[in-house]
Design a protein around this motif. Structure first.
Motif, PDB file in Angstrom:
ATOM      1  N   ASP A 196       0.827  -1.208   0.000  1.00  0.00           N
ATOM      2  CA  ASP A 196       0.000   0.000   0.000  1.00  0.00           C
ATOM      3  C   ASP A 196       0.862   1.259   0.000  1.00  0.00           C
ATOM      4  OD1 ASP A 196      -2.540   1.428   0.182  1.00  0.00           O
ATOM      5  OD2 ASP A 196      -1.929   1.898   2.238  1.00  0.00           O
ATOM      6  N   GLU A 197       1.942   1.260   0.795  1.00  0.00           N
ATOM      7  CA  GLU A 197       2.831   2.434   0.858  1.00  0.00           C
ATOM      8  C   GLU A 197       3.605   2.646  -0.439  1.00  0.00           C
ATOM      9  OE1 GLU A 197       5.359   1.628   4.185  1.00  0.00           O
ATOM     10  OE2 GLU A 197       3.799   2.067   5.664  1.00  0.00           O
ATOM     11  N   GLN A 198       4.031   1.574  -1.079  1.00  0.00           N
ATOM     12  CA  GLN A 198       4.933   1.673  -2.218  1.00  0.00           C
ATOM     13  C   GLN A 198       4.240   1.752  -3.574  1.00  0.00           C
ATOM     14  OE1 GLN A 198       8.284   2.113  -1.811  1.00  0.00           O
ATOM     15  NE2 GLN A 198       7.762   2.170   0.351  1.00  0.00           N
ATOM     16  N   MET A 199       3.056   1.171  -3.690  1.00  0.00           N
ATOM     17  CA  MET A 199       2.396   1.117  -4.992  1.00  0.00           C
ATOM     18  C   MET A 199       1.689   2.440  -5.292  1.00  0.00           C
ATOM     19  SD  MET A 199      -0.230  -1.715  -6.406  1.00  0.00           S
ATOM     20  CE  MET A 199      -1.563  -1.184  -7.434  1.00  0.00           C
ATOM     21  N   PRO A 200       2.054   3.074  -6.402  1.00  0.00           N
ATOM     22  CA  PRO A 200       1.386   4.327  -6.753  1.00  0.00           C
ATOM     23  C   PRO A 200      -0.061   4.067  -7.172  1.00  0.00           C
ATOM     24  CG  PRO A 200       3.222   3.860  -8.253  1.00  0.00           C
ATOM     25  CD  PRO A 200       3.086   2.708  -7.340  1.00  0.00           C
ATOM     26  N   GLY A 220      -3.759   5.789 -12.189  1.00  0.00           N
ATOM     27  CA  GLY A 220      -4.639   6.828 -12.707  1.00  0.00           C
ATOM     28  C   GLY A 220      -4.974   6.585 -14.168  1.00  0.00           C
ATOM     29  N   LYS A 221      -5.502   7.619 -14.801  1.00  0.00           N
ATOM     30  CA  LYS A 221      -5.875   7.521 -16.219  1.00  0.00           C
ATOM     31  C   LYS A 221      -4.648   7.405 -17.113  1.00  0.00           C
ATOM     32  CE  LYS A 221     -10.235   9.909 -15.734  1.00  0.00           C
ATOM     33  NZ  LYS A 221     -11.042  11.063 -16.075  1.00  0.00           N
ATOM     34  N   ASN A 222      -3.511   7.935 -16.662  1.00  0.00           N
ATOM     35  CA  ASN A 222      -2.282   7.879 -17.435  1.00  0.00           C
ATOM     36  C   ASN A 222      -1.176   7.283 -16.567  1.00  0.00           C
ATOM     37  OD1 ASN A 222      -0.249   8.192 -19.256  1.00  0.00           O
ATOM     38  ND2 ASN A 222      -0.141  10.430 -19.106  1.00  0.00           N
ATOM     39  N   PRO A 223      -1.137   5.959 -16.456  1.00  0.00           N
ATOM     40  CA  PRO A 223      -0.168   5.341 -15.547  1.00  0.00           C
ATOM     41  C   PRO A 223       1.254   5.269 -16.088  1.00  0.00           C
ATOM     42  CG  PRO A 223      -1.442   3.655 -16.630  1.00  0.00           C
ATOM     43  CD  PRO A 223      -2.004   4.984 -17.078  1.00  0.00           C
ATOM     44  N   GLY A 224       1.495   5.793 -17.288  1.00  0.00           N
ATOM     45  CA  GLY A 224       2.789   5.663 -17.951  1.00  0.00           C
ATOM     46  C   GLY A 224       3.982   6.060 -17.110  1.00  0.00           C
ATOM     47  N   LYS A 225       3.891   7.179 -16.404  1.00  0.00           N
ATOM     48  CA  LYS A 225       5.056   7.649 -15.647  1.00  0.00           C
ATOM     49  C   LYS A 225       5.372   6.764 -14.444  1.00  0.00           C
ATOM     50  CE  LYS A 225       2.617  10.936 -12.729  1.00  0.00           C
ATOM     51  NZ  LYS A 225       2.596  12.250 -12.175  1.00  0.00           N
ATOM     52  N   ASN A 226       4.393   6.052 -13.931  1.00  0.00           N
ATOM     53  CA  ASN A 226       4.600   5.167 -12.776  1.00  0.00           C
ATOM     54  C   ASN A 226       4.511   3.696 -13.139  1.00  0.00           C
ATOM     55  OD1 ASN A 226       4.805   7.323 -10.922  1.00  0.00           O
ATOM     56  ND2 ASN A 226       2.586   7.457 -10.795  1.00  0.00           N
ATOM     57  N   LEU A 227       4.533   3.381 -14.420  1.00  0.00           N
ATOM     58  CA  LEU A 227       4.261   2.020 -14.864  1.00  0.00           C
ATOM     59  C   LEU A 227       5.207   0.990 -14.256  1.00  0.00           C
ATOM     60  CD1 LEU A 227       2.284   0.455 -16.538  1.00  0.00           C
ATOM     61  CD2 LEU A 227       3.760   0.746 -18.512  1.00  0.00           C
ATOM     62  N   TYR A 280       4.545  -3.868  -8.033  1.00  0.00           N
ATOM     63  CA  TYR A 280       3.685  -4.178  -6.888  1.00  0.00           C
ATOM     64  C   TYR A 280       2.304  -4.726  -7.240  1.00  0.00           C
ATOM     65  CZ  TYR A 280       7.250  -1.707  -4.310  1.00  0.00           C
ATOM     66  OH  TYR A 280       8.452  -1.334  -3.769  1.00  0.00           O
ATOM     67  N   TYR A 281       1.820  -4.495  -8.446  1.00  0.00           N
ATOM     68  CA  TYR A 281       0.434  -4.842  -8.798  1.00  0.00           C
ATOM     69  C   TYR A 281       0.108  -6.319  -8.568  1.00  0.00           C
ATOM     70  CZ  TYR A 281      -3.785  -5.669 -11.472  1.00  0.00           C
ATOM     71  OH  TYR A 281      -5.046  -6.060 -11.836  1.00  0.00           O
ATOM     72  N   PHE A 282       0.906  -7.224  -9.091  1.00  0.00           N
ATOM     73  CA  PHE A 282       0.592  -8.652  -8.976  1.00  0.00           C
ATOM     74  C   PHE A 282       0.682  -9.140  -7.529  1.00  0.00           C
ATOM     75  CE2 PHE A 282       1.718  -8.197 -13.467  1.00  0.00           C
ATOM     76  CZ  PHE A 282       0.533  -8.665 -14.021  1.00  0.00           C
ATOM     77  N   HIS A 283       1.524  -8.494  -6.745  1.00  0.00           N
ATOM     78  CA  HIS A 283       1.579  -8.830  -5.322  1.00  0.00           C
ATOM     79  C   HIS A 283       0.303  -8.358  -4.620  1.00  0.00           C
ATOM     80  CE1 HIS A 283       5.597 -10.179  -5.917  1.00  0.00           C
ATOM     81  NE2 HIS A 283       6.025  -8.972  -6.259  1.00  0.00           N
ATOM     82  N   ALA A 284      -0.177  -7.171  -5.018  1.00  0.00           N
ATOM     83  CA  ALA A 284      -1.428  -6.668  -4.445  1.00  0.00           C
ATOM     84  C   ALA A 284      -2.574  -7.623  -4.765  1.00  0.00           C
ATOM     85  CB  ALA A 284      -1.734  -5.266  -4.975  1.00  0.00           C
TER      86      ALA A 284
END
Length: 161
Positions: A115-119, A122-129, A135-139
């Motif tokens: 939760d702390e680390q995963m951005p 948003g609509k444009n996730p490119g900069k944080n991809l 972290y996404y698959f772990h979430a």
């Protein structure tokens, strides 16, 4: 059911390296396909040398495979090993004087870290991809596990991302 061979292997690990055993316990509840060294570094405040030592111990016992993904070093653990480690953790918590963490401790620590680390996506996730992918698959793994839904506030925060 966990076998005597698996029990002896995990006991051998605990005797060799409590840090590697701690890493393996957390790995048992994350997405098995790729767990970045960065996750262990943030989770335990380890430097890369300690993470590397833990990985080397786990790899020597054939409990994990060291892999690279998107120019990041990490590990892969089989689902079978995850299941065996989870069963061993639950079995060990029935006894006192053990180095095993509780399932609740593991999941709360992981939920908090993710939760702390995963951005926020948003609509444009490119900069944080890259961070999102890390972290996404772990979430997803944590949120779909019936063991991990103990901390409602953190779970709700993570689901909102």
């Amino acid at each position: 059911k966990i076998t005597n061979i698996e029990t002896e292997l995990l006991r051998s690990l605990i005797g060799r390296s409590s840090k590697a055993w701690e890493m393996l316990q957390y790995a048992a509840y994350l997405d098995p396909d790729f767990i970045s060294d960065q996750i262990f570094s943030k989770l335990f405040s380890f430097d890369s040398i300690k993470v590397g030592e833990g990985k080397k111990t786990l790899q020597a016992l054939s409990l994990i495979e060291v892999v690279r993904k998107n120019n990041q070093s990490g590990i892969r653990i089989t689902r079978e090993n995850q299941i065996e480690v989870r069963q061993y953790i639950k079995k060990c918590k029935l006894h006192t004087n053990t180095l095993s963490l509780s399932v609740e401790e593991i999941n709360n620590d992981l939920l908090r870290l993710i939760d702390e680390q995963m951005p926020k996506i948003g609509k444009n996730p490119g900069k944080n991809l890259k961070e999102i992918e890390l972290y996404y698959f772990h979430a997803v793994e944590l949120l779909t596990s019936r063991d991990s839904l103990t901390n409602n506030r953190i779970t709700a925060s993570l689901c909102s991302k």
